[in-house]
Scaffold this active site. Structure first.
Site, PDB file in Angstrom:
ATOM      1  N   ASP A  13       0.838  -1.205   0.000  1.00 10.24           N
ATOM      2  CA  ASP A  13       0.000   0.000   0.000  1.00 10.24           C
ATOM      3  C   ASP A  13       0.876   1.259   0.000  1.00 10.24           C
ATOM      4  O   ASP A  13       1.957   1.255   0.582  1.00 10.24           O
ATOM      5  CB  ASP A  13      -0.908  -0.028   1.239  1.00 10.24           C
ATOM      6  CG  ASP A  13      -2.088   0.922   1.096  1.00 10.24           C
ATOM      7  OD1 ASP A  13      -2.329   1.410  -0.028  1.00 10.24           O
ATOM      8  OD2 ASP A  13      -2.752   1.182   2.105  1.00 10.24           O
ATOM      9  N   TRP A  18       2.568   8.110  -2.254  1.00  8.93           N
ATOM     10  CA  TRP A  18       3.997   8.393  -2.498  1.00  8.93           C
ATOM     11  C   TRP A  18       4.159   9.299  -3.720  1.00  8.93           C
ATOM     12  O   TRP A  18       4.906  10.275  -3.688  1.00  8.93           O
ATOM     13  CB  TRP A  18       4.748   7.068  -2.709  1.00  8.93           C
ATOM     14  CG  TRP A  18       6.189   7.277  -3.023  1.00  8.93           C
ATOM     15  CD1 TRP A  18       7.205   7.477  -2.133  1.00  8.93           C
ATOM     16  CD2 TRP A  18       6.784   7.348  -4.327  1.00  8.93           C
ATOM     17  NE1 TRP A  18       8.389   7.670  -2.793  1.00  8.93           N
ATOM     18  CE2 TRP A  18       8.155   7.594  -4.145  1.00  8.93           C
ATOM     19  CE3 TRP A  18       6.285   7.237  -5.631  1.00  8.93           C
ATOM     20  CZ2 TRP A  18       9.046   7.716  -5.211  1.00  8.93           C
ATOM     21  CZ3 TRP A  18       7.170   7.362  -6.689  1.00  8.93           C
ATOM     22  CH2 TRP A  18       8.529   7.591  -6.476  1.00  8.93           C
ATOM     23  N   HIS A  30       2.559   3.590  -9.077  1.00  2.87           N
ATOM     24  CA  HIS A  30       2.431   2.153  -9.351  1.00  2.87           C
ATOM     25  C   HIS A  30       3.657   1.631 -10.113  1.00  2.87           C
ATOM     26  O   HIS A  30       4.133   0.530  -9.863  1.00  2.87           O
ATOM     27  CB  HIS A  30       1.146   1.866 -10.138  1.00  2.87           C
ATOM     28  CG  HIS A  30      -0.109   2.138  -9.348  1.00  2.87           C
ATOM     29  ND1 HIS A  30      -0.283   1.680  -8.059  1.00  2.87           N
ATOM     30  CD2 HIS A  30      -1.237   2.820  -9.653  1.00  2.87           C
ATOM     31  CE1 HIS A  30      -1.475   2.069  -7.612  1.00  2.87           C
ATOM     32  NE2 HIS A  30      -2.058   2.762  -8.560  1.00  2.87           N
ATOM     33  N   SER A  59      -7.023  -6.255  -6.027  1.00  2.00           N
ATOM     34  CA  SER A  59      -8.069  -6.911  -5.236  1.00  2.00           C
ATOM     35  C   SER A  59      -9.406  -6.917  -5.985  1.00  2.00           C
ATOM     36  O   SER A  59      -9.592  -6.180  -6.964  1.00  2.00           O
ATOM     37  CB  SER A  59      -8.250  -6.195  -3.892  1.00  2.00           C
ATOM     38  OG  SER A  59      -8.981  -5.003  -4.082  1.00  2.00           O
ATOM     39  N   LEU A 125      12.090 -19.990  -4.951  1.00  2.00           N
ATOM     40  CA  LEU A 125      10.971 -19.214  -4.391  1.00  2.00           C
ATOM     41  C   LEU A 125       9.718 -19.325  -5.264  1.00  2.00           C
ATOM     42  O   LEU A 125       9.827 -19.356  -6.491  1.00  2.00           O
ATOM     43  CB  LEU A 125      11.385 -17.732  -4.333  1.00  2.00           C
ATOM     44  CG  LEU A 125      10.307 -16.768  -3.820  1.00  2.00           C
ATOM     45  CD1 LEU A 125      10.183 -16.864  -2.303  1.00  2.00           C
ATOM     46  CD2 LEU A 125      10.628 -15.317  -4.228  1.00  2.00           C
ATOM     47  N   SER A 181      -7.817  -5.787   4.640  1.00  2.00           N
ATOM     48  CA  SER A 181      -8.379  -5.476   3.311  1.00  2.00           C
ATOM     49  C   SER A 181      -8.675  -6.722   2.482  1.00  2.00           C
ATOM     50  O   SER A 181      -8.369  -6.764   1.284  1.00  2.00           O
ATOM     51  CB  SER A 181      -7.443  -4.528   2.542  1.00  2.00           C
ATOM     52  OG  SER A 181      -7.301  -3.315   3.226  1.00  2.00           O
TER      53      SER A 181
HETATM   54  C1  FPP Z   1      -2.165   0.037  -3.258  1.00  2.00           C
HETATM   55  O1  FPP Z   1      -1.571   1.317  -3.171  1.00  2.00           O
HETATM   56  C2  FPP Z   1      -1.619  -0.657  -4.386  1.00  2.00           C
HETATM   57  C3  FPP Z   1      -2.332  -1.251  -5.363  1.00  2.00           C
HETATM   58  C4  FPP Z   1      -3.806  -1.297  -5.383  1.00  2.00           C
HETATM   59  C5  FPP Z   1      -1.682  -1.875  -6.519  1.00  2.00           C
HETATM   60  C6  FPP Z   1      -0.406  -2.566  -6.230  1.00  2.00           C
HETATM   61  C7  FPP Z   1       0.417  -2.524  -7.456  1.00  2.00           C
HETATM   62  C8  FPP Z   1       1.757  -2.463  -7.488  1.00  2.00           C
HETATM   63  C9  FPP Z   1       2.597  -2.539  -6.288  1.00  2.00           C
HETATM   64  C10 FPP Z   1       2.491  -2.284  -8.775  1.00  2.00           C
HETATM   65  C11 FPP Z   1       2.234  -3.306  -9.810  1.00  2.00           C
HETATM   66  C12 FPP Z   1       2.372  -4.696  -9.319  1.00  2.00           C
HETATM   67  C13 FPP Z   1       3.070  -5.651  -9.956  1.00  2.00           C
HETATM   68  C14 FPP Z   1       3.082  -7.012  -9.410  1.00  2.00           C
HETATM   69  C15 FPP Z   1       3.842  -5.382 -11.160  1.00  2.00           C
HETATM   70  P1  FPP Z   1      -2.452   2.605  -3.438  1.00  2.00           P
HETATM   71  O2  FPP Z   1      -2.256   3.013  -4.841  1.00  2.00           O
HETATM   72  O3  FPP Z   1      -3.844   2.339  -3.019  1.00  2.00           O
HETATM   73  O4  FPP Z   1      -1.780   3.651  -2.521  1.00  2.00           O
HETATM   74  P2  FPP Z   1      -2.490   4.804  -1.708  1.00  2.00           P
HETATM   75  O5  FPP Z   1      -3.103   4.157  -0.508  1.00  2.00           O
HETATM   76  O6  FPP Z   1      -1.349   5.676  -1.346  1.00  2.00           O
HETATM   77  O7  FPP Z   1      -3.486   5.457  -2.598  1.00  2.00           O
END
Ligand code: FPP
Length: 226
Positions: A13, A18, A30, A59, A125, A181
């Site tokens: 998260d 960021w 992302h 999700s 892994l 979550s």
């Molecule tokens: C939550 O942070 C993150 C996600 C819903 C997506 C996770 C995706 C990645 C880490 C990058 C792509 C993944 C791969 C495997 C290549 P948020 O965006 O909700 O953050 P916030 O809470 O600051 O809004």
């Protein structure tokens, strides 16, 4: 003997916050998050006590986000898997998806399928990406499959039918919030939970190592006594 973090699960998260903190778009966050995925996977692949790393990439609830962000995440996943294919093989990493993949585009499903098949002989892994995954959805799908087959639901039959039948040892959430979550609800029954304020793009192998060090000192009783 100290605990071994055989199965580590991470709620990644903080990408959006960021990026926004530096005046950039959430999608940039992302992209940087994908680099952290690469770094953390490499660290885990190099530490033989870690068998499995499950990452919450998308999700069942993330579809509620703006279309532009969802589309970006789909493209990023596809690009990541295509780019990482050779690295998975070089580092002996087996890729496994969990979640309901039926909703994804044909091209994303084809890449997921290709990387999964290409790496199925790897015995280092296991990097498991949770894609259109929700713990509740996983349990409902598994229960329905058993019902349709006329099988009784027991701990063992349901556990075996889940997308992931591996207990989580250590569950980490970055980004400062303290909730699950809908991630690996069944598998985290006795997981040790660690929450860090670090936003995912800034999470490092050094911080993971420090968390693992703390995890190793925890007394895990699984509802029993010492
Ligand atoms: C939550 O942070 C993150 C996600 C819903 C997506 C996770 C995706 C990645 C880490 C990058 C792509 C993944 C791969 C495997 C290549 P948020 O965006 O909700 O953050 P916030 O809470 O600051 O809004």
């Amino acid at each position: 003997m100290s605990n071994q973090p055989r199965h580590i699960a991470i709620i990644m998260d903080g990408n959006g916050r960021w990026a926004e903190a530096q005046g950039k778009s959430r999608t940039y966050g992302h992209e940087r998050g994908a680099e952290t995925v690469r770094a953390i996977t490499t660290y885990c692949a190099q530490h033989k006590e870690i068998d499995r790393l499950t990452l919450y990439a998308f999700s069942t609830e993330n579809w509620k986000r703006p279309k532009i962000e969802v589309e970006f995440l789909m493209k990023l996943l596809e690009k990541y898997l295509k780019n990482e294919r050779a690295t998975y093989l070089k580092n002996n990493i087996r890729f496994e998806p969990i979640g309901d993949l039926s909703i994804f585009s044909k091209s994303l499903r084809a890449v997921i399928d290709d990387v999964q098949k290409a790496t199925q002989g790897c015995n280092g892994l296991v990097q498991c990406l949770a894609l259109n995954y929700g713990g509740c959805d996983e349990i409902v799908r598994a229960a329905n499959t058993l019902c349709q087959r006329g099988e009784l639901i027991s701990f063992d039959t349901l556990n075996a039918q889940l997308d992931c039948s591996h207990d989580v040892d250590l569950l980490i959430r970055t980004g400062g919030d303290q909730r699950l979550s809908n991630f690996l609800l069944w598998q985290s029954a006795y997981a040790e939970l660690f929450f860090t304020k670090t936003l995912w793009p800034e999470f490092t192998a050094d911080e993971l190592e420090a968390i693992i060090k703390k995890f190793k000192t925890v007394e895990r009783r699984f509802g029993g006594l010492n």
